[in-house]
Design a protein around this motif. Structure first.
Motif, short mmCIF file in Angstrom:
data_model
loop_
_atom_site.label_atom_id
_atom_site.label_comp_id
_atom_site.label_asym_id
_atom_site.label_seq_id
_atom_site.Cartn_x
_atom_site.Cartn_y
_atom_site.Cartn_z
N GLY A 165 0.92 -1.21 -0.05
CA GLY A 165 -0.11 -0.05 -0.08
C GLY A 165 0.86 1.23 -0.02
O GLY A 165 1.81 1.48 0.65
N VAL A 170 -1.15 6.20 5.06
CA VAL A 170 -0.59 5.04 5.66
C VAL A 170 0.66 4.51 4.91
O VAL A 170 1.73 4.53 5.89
CB VAL A 170 -1.83 3.97 5.72
CG1 VAL A 170 -1.12 2.60 6.64
CG2 VAL A 170 -3.01 4.57 6.27
N HIS A 189 2.40 -2.32 -4.57
CA HIS A 189 1.29 -1.57 -4.75
C HIS A 189 0.46 -2.40 -5.61
O HIS A 189 0.90 -3.45 -6.10
CB HIS A 189 1.38 0.04 -5.13
CG HIS A 189 2.45 -0.03 -6.08
ND1 HIS A 189 2.40 -0.15 -7.36
CD2 HIS A 189 3.75 0.52 -5.86
CE1 HIS A 189 3.62 -0.03 -8.04
NE2 HIS A 189 4.57 0.11 -7.18
N LEU A 195 3.69 -9.90 -6.00
CA LEU A 195 3.45 -9.45 -4.49
C LEU A 195 4.11 -10.48 -3.70
O LEU A 195 4.74 -10.23 -2.68
CB LEU A 195 2.00 -8.99 -4.25
CG LEU A 195 1.60 -8.61 -2.92
CD1 LEU A 195 2.37 -7.33 -2.67
CD2 LEU A 195 0.28 -8.38 -2.61
N ILE A 209 -4.08 -2.19 2.35
CA ILE A 209 -4.50 -2.40 1.26
C ILE A 209 -6.17 -1.94 0.93
O ILE A 209 -6.49 -1.43 0.09
CB ILE A 209 -4.21 -3.73 0.77
CG1 ILE A 209 -3.01 -4.33 1.19
CG2 ILE A 209 -4.56 -4.10 -0.56
CD1 ILE A 209 -2.70 -5.88 1.15
N LYS A 211 -8.14 -4.71 1.12
CA LYS A 211 -8.67 -5.84 0.39
C LYS A 211 -8.99 -7.09 1.61
O LYS A 211 -7.53 -7.26 2.10
CB LYS A 211 -7.82 -6.33 -0.58
CG LYS A 211 -7.92 -5.24 -1.73
CD LYS A 211 -8.74 -5.53 -2.73
CE LYS A 211 -9.12 -4.55 -3.50
NZ LYS A 211 -8.10 -4.06 -4.56
N VAL A 229 -3.12 -3.41 8.82
CA VAL A 229 -3.77 -1.82 9.16
C VAL A 229 -5.16 -1.98 8.68
O VAL A 229 -5.93 -1.15 9.11
CB VAL A 229 -2.92 -0.75 8.43
CG1 VAL A 229 -3.66 0.38 8.20
CG2 VAL A 229 -1.31 -0.61 8.65
N ASP A 242 -6.80 -7.09 6.10
CA ASP A 242 -6.10 -7.21 4.86
C ASP A 242 -5.31 -8.58 5.15
O ASP A 242 -5.07 -9.07 4.03
CB ASP A 242 -5.36 -6.10 4.53
CG ASP A 242 -5.98 -4.82 4.33
OD1 ASP A 242 -7.21 -4.78 4.05
OD2 ASP A 242 -5.14 -3.75 4.13
N VAL A 262 -4.28 -2.05 15.32
CA VAL A 262 -3.70 -0.79 14.79
C VAL A 262 -4.77 0.29 14.88
O VAL A 262 -4.35 1.18 15.57
CB VAL A 262 -3.49 -0.87 13.49
CG1 VAL A 262 -3.01 0.46 12.89
CG2 VAL A 262 -1.97 -1.80 13.10
P1 NDP Z 1 -6.01 3.24 -0.09
O1 NDP Z 1 -7.03 2.88 -0.86
O2 NDP Z 1 -5.68 4.73 -0.24
O3 NDP Z 1 -4.61 2.62 -0.62
C1 NDP Z 1 -4.64 1.37 -0.88
C2 NDP Z 1 -3.30 0.80 -1.19
O4 NDP Z 1 -3.39 -0.79 -1.67
C3 NDP Z 1 -3.10 1.60 -2.62
O5 NDP Z 1 -1.46 1.94 -2.59
C4 NDP Z 1 -3.09 0.49 -3.59
O6 NDP Z 1 -2.25 0.51 -4.73
C5 NDP Z 1 -2.80 -0.93 -2.72
N1 NDP Z 1 -3.41 -1.93 -3.38
C6 NDP Z 1 -4.55 -2.20 -3.68
N2 NDP Z 1 -4.90 -3.46 -4.28
C7 NDP Z 1 -3.68 -4.12 -4.16
C8 NDP Z 1 -3.18 -5.20 -4.66
N3 NDP Z 1 -4.23 -6.19 -5.13
N4 NDP Z 1 -2.02 -5.66 -4.34
C9 NDP Z 1 -1.02 -4.77 -3.72
N5 NDP Z 1 -1.59 -3.32 -3.45
C10 NDP Z 1 -2.71 -3.42 -3.69
O7 NDP Z 1 -6.13 2.74 1.59
P2 NDP Z 1 -5.67 3.63 2.68
O8 NDP Z 1 -4.11 3.37 2.88
O9 NDP Z 1 -6.45 4.71 3.11
O10 NDP Z 1 -6.12 2.20 3.68
C11 NDP Z 1 -5.67 0.90 3.47
C12 NDP Z 1 -6.46 0.03 4.68
O11 NDP Z 1 -6.15 0.40 5.91
C13 NDP Z 1 -8.01 0.26 4.38
O12 NDP Z 1 -8.58 -0.85 4.72
C14 NDP Z 1 -8.33 1.27 5.52
O13 NDP Z 1 -9.86 1.18 6.00
C15 NDP Z 1 -7.44 1.00 6.40
N6 NDP Z 1 -7.42 2.06 7.56
C16 NDP Z 1 -7.15 1.71 8.76
C17 NDP Z 1 -6.44 2.54 9.75
C18 NDP Z 1 -6.45 2.08 11.13
O14 NDP Z 1 -6.64 3.21 12.04
N7 NDP Z 1 -6.53 0.94 11.56
C19 NDP Z 1 -6.36 3.87 9.32
C20 NDP Z 1 -6.47 4.37 7.86
C21 NDP Z 1 -6.77 3.25 6.73
P3 NDP Z 1 -2.21 1.60 -5.74
O15 NDP Z 1 -1.66 2.89 -5.18
O16 NDP Z 1 -1.60 1.32 -6.89
O17 NDP Z 1 -3.58 1.94 -6.11
#
Ligand code: NDP
Length: 284
Positions: A165, A170, A189, A195, A209, A211, A229, A242, A262
Motif C-alpha cells: 500500500g 498510511v 502496490h 507480490l 491495502i 482488501k 492496518v 487485509d 492498529v
Molecule cells: P488506499 O485505498 O488509499 O490505498 C490502498 C493501497 O493498496 C494503494 O496503494 C493500492 O495500490 C494498494 N493495493 C490495492 N490493491 C492491491 C493489490 N491487489 N496488491 C497490492 N497493493 C494493492 O487505502 P488506505 O491506505 O487509506 O487504507 C488501507 C486500509 O487501511 C483500508 O482498509 C483502511 O480502511 C485501513 N485503514 C485503517 C486505519 C486504522 O486506523 N487501522 C487507518 C487508515 C486506514 P495503488 O496505489 O497502486 O492503487
C-alpha cells in the motif's frame, strides 16, 4: 508457531493513562488541550471513527468539538470553519475525517489547516518534515504501528520491511518511518508484479491495502512481524483485516488482530499529537 498478539487495546490504554496525566498537568497551568473534528457526509465507518475519537478525547481529559456537515455542503463553509478553528486558541489540533465527498479537493482542505494544528500530519510541509527525518506530527496510523514495534521490543535495524500500500496516509509515511528506523524498505502496490515474492522476503510486513484477508499465511516469511492496518467488513458484517489472520498466525512471530490492533493505536496517537501540540503552544 502461534504468533504473539500485538495488542493495540492494551498498549493504547497504557499510553492513554499517561496522556491523562499530561492533560491534567496542562489543566493545572490553565490550559486544556483541544481537538476539533470535522465530518462531512454520512459514511457509516467515518461516523464510528469520529465517535471513537471524540470519546477517547473525553477519557483523556482533552476538550473536543465535532462539526458535522451534510454530504452536499459547499466547500467554502468547511474552509471558513477551518479558518475559524485555526484562529481559536482553545483548539490545538484539527482533523478532517477522510474520505471526503467527491466535490471536495481533499488536498486543498488539508492544506487549509494551520501547520501547527495539523495533528494528522497530512499537510505537505509536515510530510516533507517527516521525509527529512524531523517530523512535526507523525501520521497517526503509522505512528501507532511504530509504537507497537517498540512495545514488543521488535528491532527494525537491518530488517527487510515490506509495506503493501502506498497511500499518503498510511503506506508512504509507514515506509518512511521504517526506513528512518534502519529497515530496508520495499513498497508494494496494485502494479507490483509478484507480490507474494516480496512479502515472503519480509521480516516486517505491513498490509495497508483495503482488501479483506488478501495476505495469506503462505505469503508470509516464518517468524515475520505482521502489522495489519486494513479495516474491512465481510459479507456477514464482521470486521476483518487485509491479512488472513487464521493462516497468518501460524507463520508470524507477532501479529496485530483486527479489530484491536492498529485501530486503537491510531486514535491513541491522535491524542498524543494533540497533547504535543498543546504543550508546544504553551511553550511558544
Ligand atoms: P488506499 O485505498 O488509499 O490505498 C490502498 C493501497 O493498496 C494503494 O496503494 C493500492 O495500490 C494498494 N493495493 C490495492 N490493491 C492491491 C493489490 N491487489 N496488491 C497490492 N497493493 C494493492 O487505502 P488506505 O491506505 O487509506 O487504507 C488501507 C486500509 O487501511 C483500508 O482498509 C483502511 O480502511 C485501513 N485503514 C485503517 C486505519 C486504522 O486506523 N487501522 C487507518 C487508515 C486506514 P495503488 O496505489 O497502486 O492503487
Amino acid at each position: 508457531m502461534t504468533a504473539q498478539l500485538l495488542d493495540g487495546v492494551a498498549l493504547g490504554q497504557k499510553l492513554r493513562a499517561g496522556f491523562k496525566q499530561r492533560a491534567d498537568e496542562l489543566a493545572a497551568q490553565g490550559m486544556r488541550p483541544g481537538l476539533a473534528v470535522i465530518l462531512i457526509g454520512e459514511d457509516a465507518a467515518s461516523q464510528v471513527y469520529v465517535r471513537n475519537k471524540v470519546n477517547a478525547c473525553t477519557q483523556a481529559g482533552i476538550h473536543s468539538e465535532k462539526y458535522v456537515y451534510p454530504c452536499d455542503v459547499a466547500p467554502q463553509v468547511v474552509f471558513d470553519k477551518i479558518a475559524e478553528l485555526n484562529a481559536d486558541a482553545k483548539i490545538h489540533g484539527i482533523l478532517v475525517q477522510l474520505p471526503l465527498p467527491k466535490h471536495f479537493d481533499a488536498d486543498s482542505v488539508l492544506e487549509a489547516i494551520a501547520p501547527q494544528k495539523d495533528v494528522d500530519g497530512f499537510r505537505a510541509e509536515n510530510v516533507g518534515a517527516l521525509m527529512q527525518g524531523q517530523p512535526c506530527f507523525i501520521p497517526c496510523t503509522p505512528y501507532g504501528a511504530m509504537k507497537l514495534f517498540e512495545a514488543a521490543g521488535v528491532s527494525l535495524k537491518g530488517k527487510e520491511a515490506v509495506v503493501v500500500g502506498r497511500s499518503n496516509i498510511v503506506g508512504k509515511p509507514m515506509a518512511m518511518l521504517l526506513m528512518h528506523a534502519g529497515a530496508t524498505v520495499t513498497v508494494c502496490h496494485s502494479q507490483t508484479s509478484d507480490l507474494k515474492a516480496h512479502c515472503r522476503r519480509a521480516d516486517i510486513l505491513v498490509a495497508a491495502i483495503g482488501k479483506p484477508k488478501m495476505i495469506t499465511g503462505d505469503m508470509i516469511k516464518p517468524g515475520a512481524v505482521v502489522i495489519d492496518v486494513g479495516i474491512n467488513r465481510t459479507a456477514d458484517g464482521k470486521l476483518c483485516g487485509d491479512v488472513d489472520f487464521e493462516s497468518a498466525k501460524d507463520v508470524a512471530s507477532f501479529i496485530t488482530p483486527v479489530p484491536g490492533g492498529v485501530g486503537p493505536m491510531t486514535i491513541t496517537m491522535l491524542l498524543a499529537n494533540t497533547l504535543e501540540s498543546a504543550e508546544r503552544s504553551l511553550n511558544t
